[in-house]
Every structure is written in structure tokens, then in C-alpha cells.
Design an enzyme around this catalytic site. Structure first.
Site, PDB file in Angstrom:
ATOM      1  N   HIS A  64     -51.448 -70.020 -28.475  1.00  0.00           N
ATOM      2  CA  HIS A  64     -50.624 -71.069 -27.853  1.00  0.00           C
ATOM      3  C   HIS A  64     -49.264 -70.428 -27.567  1.00  0.00           C
ATOM      4  CE1 HIS A  64     -48.978 -75.190 -27.301  1.00  0.00           C
ATOM      5  NE2 HIS A  64     -47.917 -74.751 -27.958  1.00  0.00           N
ATOM      6  N   ASP A 122     -37.537 -82.943 -36.030  1.00  0.00           N
ATOM      7  CA  ASP A 122     -36.284 -82.626 -36.716  1.00  0.00           C
ATOM      8  C   ASP A 122     -35.178 -83.414 -36.059  1.00  0.00           C
ATOM      9  OD1 ASP A 122     -37.052 -80.598 -38.547  1.00  0.00           O
ATOM     10  OD2 ASP A 122     -37.276 -79.225 -36.846  1.00  0.00           O
ATOM     11  N   PHE A 173     -33.229 -69.512 -32.556  1.00  0.00           N
ATOM     12  CA  PHE A 173     -34.450 -70.294 -32.852  1.00  0.00           C
ATOM     13  C   PHE A 173     -34.964 -69.959 -34.258  1.00  0.00           C
ATOM     14  CE2 PHE A 173     -36.015 -70.384 -28.152  1.00  0.00           C
ATOM     15  CZ  PHE A 173     -35.161 -71.436 -27.886  1.00  0.00           C
ATOM     16  N   GLU A 201     -47.002 -74.059 -23.780  1.00  0.00           N
ATOM     17  CA  GLU A 201     -46.089 -75.163 -24.112  1.00  0.00           C
ATOM     18  C   GLU A 201     -44.856 -75.170 -23.204  1.00  0.00           C
ATOM     19  OE1 GLU A 201     -45.455 -76.009 -28.330  1.00  0.00           O
ATOM     20  OE2 GLU A 201     -43.310 -76.157 -27.915  1.00  0.00           O
TER      21      GLU A 201
HETATM   22  P1  FAD Z   1     -44.486 -82.183 -41.782  1.00  0.00           P
HETATM   23  O1  FAD Z   1     -45.876 -81.717 -41.746  1.00  0.00           O
HETATM   24  O2  FAD Z   1     -44.215 -83.606 -42.118  1.00  0.00           O
HETATM   25  O3  FAD Z   1     -43.706 -81.241 -42.832  1.00  0.00           O
HETATM   26  C1  FAD Z   1     -42.279 -81.246 -42.922  1.00  0.00           C
HETATM   27  C2  FAD Z   1     -41.840 -80.799 -44.316  1.00  0.00           C
HETATM   28  O4  FAD Z   1     -42.119 -81.825 -45.258  1.00  0.00           O
HETATM   29  C3  FAD Z   1     -42.539 -79.549 -44.860  1.00  0.00           C
HETATM   30  O5  FAD Z   1     -41.620 -78.847 -45.631  1.00  0.00           O
HETATM   31  C4  FAD Z   1     -43.667 -80.124 -45.726  1.00  0.00           C
HETATM   32  O6  FAD Z   1     -44.051 -79.228 -46.761  1.00  0.00           O
HETATM   33  C5  FAD Z   1     -43.022 -81.390 -46.268  1.00  0.00           C
HETATM   34  N1  FAD Z   1     -44.013 -82.464 -46.423  1.00  0.00           N
HETATM   35  C6  FAD Z   1     -44.983 -82.811 -45.538  1.00  0.00           C
HETATM   36  N2  FAD Z   1     -45.681 -83.869 -45.965  1.00  0.00           N
HETATM   37  C7  FAD Z   1     -45.150 -84.217 -47.150  1.00  0.00           C
HETATM   38  C8  FAD Z   1     -45.433 -85.254 -48.084  1.00  0.00           C
HETATM   39  N3  FAD Z   1     -46.420 -86.146 -47.842  1.00  0.00           N
HETATM   40  N4  FAD Z   1     -44.668 -85.325 -49.220  1.00  0.00           N
HETATM   41  C9  FAD Z   1     -43.673 -84.425 -49.438  1.00  0.00           C
HETATM   42  N5  FAD Z   1     -43.364 -83.428 -48.578  1.00  0.00           N
HETATM   43  C10 FAD Z   1     -44.077 -83.326 -47.447  1.00  0.00           C
HETATM   44  N6  FAD Z   1     -40.267 -80.698 -33.069  1.00  0.00           N
HETATM   45  C11 FAD Z   1     -39.901 -81.697 -32.224  1.00  0.00           C
HETATM   46  O7  FAD Z   1     -38.912 -82.385 -32.509  1.00  0.00           O
HETATM   47  N7  FAD Z   1     -40.573 -81.927 -31.059  1.00  0.00           N
HETATM   48  C12 FAD Z   1     -41.663 -81.222 -30.696  1.00  0.00           C
HETATM   49  O8  FAD Z   1     -42.246 -81.467 -29.651  1.00  0.00           O
HETATM   50  C13 FAD Z   1     -42.106 -80.175 -31.570  1.00  0.00           C
HETATM   51  N8  FAD Z   1     -43.207 -79.453 -31.303  1.00  0.00           N
HETATM   52  C14 FAD Z   1     -43.670 -78.528 -32.215  1.00  0.00           C
HETATM   53  C15 FAD Z   1     -44.879 -77.864 -31.966  1.00  0.00           C
HETATM   54  C16 FAD Z   1     -45.376 -76.934 -32.884  1.00  0.00           C
HETATM   55  C17 FAD Z   1     -46.689 -76.257 -32.592  1.00  0.00           C
HETATM   56  C18 FAD Z   1     -44.644 -76.634 -34.066  1.00  0.00           C
HETATM   57  C19 FAD Z   1     -45.140 -75.611 -35.049  1.00  0.00           C
HETATM   58  C20 FAD Z   1     -43.450 -77.290 -34.319  1.00  0.00           C
HETATM   59  C21 FAD Z   1     -42.954 -78.245 -33.420  1.00  0.00           C
HETATM   60  N9  FAD Z   1     -41.773 -78.959 -33.655  1.00  0.00           N
HETATM   61  C22 FAD Z   1     -41.365 -79.947 -32.775  1.00  0.00           C
HETATM   62  C23 FAD Z   1     -40.972 -78.676 -34.836  1.00  0.00           C
HETATM   63  C24 FAD Z   1     -41.329 -79.610 -36.019  1.00  0.00           C
HETATM   64  O9  FAD Z   1     -41.049 -80.942 -35.692  1.00  0.00           O
HETATM   65  C25 FAD Z   1     -40.491 -79.163 -37.218  1.00  0.00           C
HETATM   66  O10 FAD Z   1     -40.939 -77.930 -37.690  1.00  0.00           O
HETATM   67  C26 FAD Z   1     -40.383 -80.187 -38.334  1.00  0.00           C
HETATM   68  O11 FAD Z   1     -39.363 -79.737 -39.244  1.00  0.00           O
HETATM   69  C27 FAD Z   1     -41.637 -80.380 -39.159  1.00  0.00           C
HETATM   70  O12 FAD Z   1     -42.602 -81.049 -38.453  1.00  0.00           O
HETATM   71  P2  FAD Z   1     -44.093 -81.166 -39.063  1.00  0.00           P
HETATM   72  O13 FAD Z   1     -44.836 -82.068 -38.183  1.00  0.00           O
HETATM   73  O14 FAD Z   1     -44.625 -79.840 -39.355  1.00  0.00           O
HETATM   74  O15 FAD Z   1     -43.707 -81.914 -40.454  1.00  0.00           O
END
Ligand code: FAD
Length: 281
Positions: A262, A105, A212, A14
């Protein structure tokens, strides 16, 4: 872990999109160096709210021009369906077929206004509008997402992303293999049958890692934190200890059946390459 063993092992690296021409040049050199390890793909992060959208796409295209596979990340928080649709069309028009789909975020203090609340809604939207065009990766949290109401809730929310059409997952980094094995077993018990690839954060600078980890909720086990703190400014010892710890973790994960690794490279080739060589990959 049984269900993970049947998947082919996928190795990926990444990057974040560089913000200066010098950063861009440096990333080209990093890409060339890491490409020698023959990863399946490079991925490029996306600033939530679209703050890096052009640079993410440009970086992906630049990596592809160099002859390698690259997948952009896309986040949906604070975005409209129109802006996400437009971004996805641009990815598709540029021949991209592989995405990492996230909620993202926002910087603290900013309120989330937008048409998507969670990543499962983004995955469903991509499937609705683009069918099976994209291979979709989503994020997984073996130590659970910091905003999750409970571990069980977070698992069910992870399941929603798979049911919405995600093909595979990459985890947040962790230094405690048991959290990953337990998470994967729980997914298996829920009938989820996709590769869940561990995200690996090499250890270079303690202050950066601590920052981080505070932000994303990934635990630095006490014994590792104590050792790293004890080295103070002695970066050579931090790197040497970090390489031992992370190589041992990767080795154990692969031996136990993890479907690849990864690496969060932070745009640096050195630590990742050394870990790779020590693993004999
Ligand atoms: P979600 O899966 O939507 O989850 C977020 C929170 O909401 C969790 O607490 C979950 O339990 C809760 N939740 C999920 N769905 C629901 C629902 N339907 N109803 C109620 N609650 C729910 N961030 C960036 O800004 N840019 C990036 O490029 C980036 N790359 C990443 C790559 C990887 C591999 C990882 C692990 C993280 C990355 N992040 C990135 C960070 C990520 O955006 C954050 O961790 C963010 O807070 C959550 O994203 P998510 O897609 O996991 O969210």
C-alpha cells in the site's frame, strides 16, 4: 510469514483529499497515471474529528466516476455515534463497500471528547450497525504505536480490532523489514489470520519525511537518515537514493511473502510509478 503467503497480493495507493480546485485537478491526473498500474483500489484519508469529511467523500466519488475503486478512511476520535452512523450511511448510500477504519489523531492541545476511544470500538460499531456490508481495513504498527504502553499491549490491541471484525490491515510505513516480519509472526502466533499489507512511504523530501516520522513514530534507520542528511538540498540524490532503498525493501517484502503493498503516494505519481516499474509489477 507463512500465513501471509496464502493471501492474494493486493496493491493500493493512498491519497489525501485536496483542498483547492487546482489540487483536485492535479489529483485527477495523478489518479489517471497511477490507474495504469492497475491497483486494486485507491484510498482517501479522513481528517480526525471529521475535518475533511465532505472532501474525503467527494474525492472517493470523483475517483469512482473516473472508473476506479476507492475506499474512504474514517476516524472515530472526537466523534459521536450519531455522526459516525450518518457518515457510514452516506458511504453505503453511495455504493461504498470498503473502508479503512481508524481512531485518528487530534491536533496537539485538543482534548478527545467523543463516544469512541479506540479503533476496535469503531470496527465493532460498524459490524453491529452494518453487518458484513463493508470490507474493513485497520491500521497495524510493526514498530508499535507511539502511544502504546508496551509492544505486547499494542499487539493485544491490534488483536481486538481483528476480533471486532476487521478483514485486513495496512501497516504504518517502516524501512526495516525485520520489524514487519516479526510483527506478522507474532500475529500468526496469536492465531490472527488476515492479510497484513505493508504500507510503503517513498522518499522524496528528507525534511518532510523526518517530520512525519517524528509524529507517527516510524523509524528512519540511522544509516538512511545520515545519507539523506548528507545530501542537503540535493533533491535529485535524495530521490535516487530513496528509490534504491524503497525498491529494495518492496522487493524483499514481496519475495518473503507480503500480501501486496500500500503506497502512501502523497498525491504524487512519480516515485510510486518508478518503484513499481523497477519491481517489474
Ligand atoms: P487504535 O488501534 O485505536 O490504537 C491507538 C492506540 O491506543 C495504540 O497505542 C493502541 O495500543 C491503544 N489502544 C487501542 N485499543 C485500545 C484499547 N481497547 N484499550 C487501551 N488501549 C488501546 N489518521 C487520520 O486521522 N486519518 C486517516 O485517514 C488515517 N489513515 C491512516 C491509514 C493507515 C494505514 C495508518 C497506519 C494510519 C492512519 N492514520 C490516519 C493514523 C492513525 O489515525 C493514528 O496512527 C492513530 O494514532 C491511531 O489510529 P488506530 O486506528 O491505529 O488506533
Amino acid at each position: 510469514m507463512e500465513s501471509q503467503k496464502k493471501f492474494p497480493k493486493t496493491f493500493s495507493f493512498e491519497f489525501f483529499p485536496p483542498s483547492t480546485p487546482e489540487g483536485q485537478e492535479k489529483l485527477r491526473a495523478t489518479t489517471r497515471q497511477l490507474a495504469q498500474l492497475k491497483p486494486k483500489f485507491f484510498s482517501v484519508t479522513f481528517g480526525a474529528g471529521g475535518s475533511t469529511r465532505e472532501r474525503t467523500l467527494d474525492t472517493v466519488l470523483d475517483i469512482r466516476l473516473q472508473g476506479y475503486s476507492a475506499a474512504p478512511h474514517i476516524s472515530c476520535i472526537a466523534s459521536t455515534t450519531a455522526s459516525v452512523r450518518e457518515m457510514l450511511h452516506r458511504y453505503k448510500d453511495n455504493g461504498i463497500r470498503h473502508l479503512v477504519a481508524l481512531r485518528g489523531d487530534l491536533p496537539s492541545g485538543l482534548a478527545a471528547t467523543g463516544e469512541f476511544r479506540y479503533a476496535n470500538e469503531l470496527v465493532a460499531f460498524i459490524r453491529k450497525e452494518f453487518g458484513s456490508h463493508f470490507h474493513i481495513e485497520v491500521a497495524a504498527y510493526p514498530e508499535y504505536h507511539p502511544q502504546a504502553r508496551s509492544a505486547q499491549d499494542d499487539l493485544l490491541n491490534f488483536k481486538r480490532k481483528i476480533e471486532a471484525g476487521a478483514d485486513s490491515a495496512i501497516t504504518q510505513y517502516f524501512y526495516n523489514g525485520d520489524s514487519y516480519y516479526h510483527f506478522v509472526d507474532e500475529c500468526e502466533a496469536m492465531g490472527l489470520d488476515i492479510p497484513i499489507v505493508p504500507g510503503i512511504m517513498p522518499i522524496g523530501k528528507f525534511s518532510q519525511l523526518a517530520r512525519f516520522s517524528d509524529a507517527c513514530g516510524a523509524e528512519i534507520p540511522r544509516w538512511i537518515r545520515k545519507k539523506l542528511e548528507g545530501y542537503g538540498d540535493d533533491t535529485a540524490s535524495i530521490r535516487s537514493f530513496g528509490l534504491d532503498v524503497v525498491t529494495a525493501l518492496c522487493d524483499e517484502l514481496l519475495t518473503n511473502g507480503a500480501p501486496g503493498l500500500h503506497f502512501y503516494t502523497l498525491n504524487q505519481a512519480g516515485l510510486t510509478t518508478t518503484i513499481w516499474q523497477r519491481l517489474g509489477l
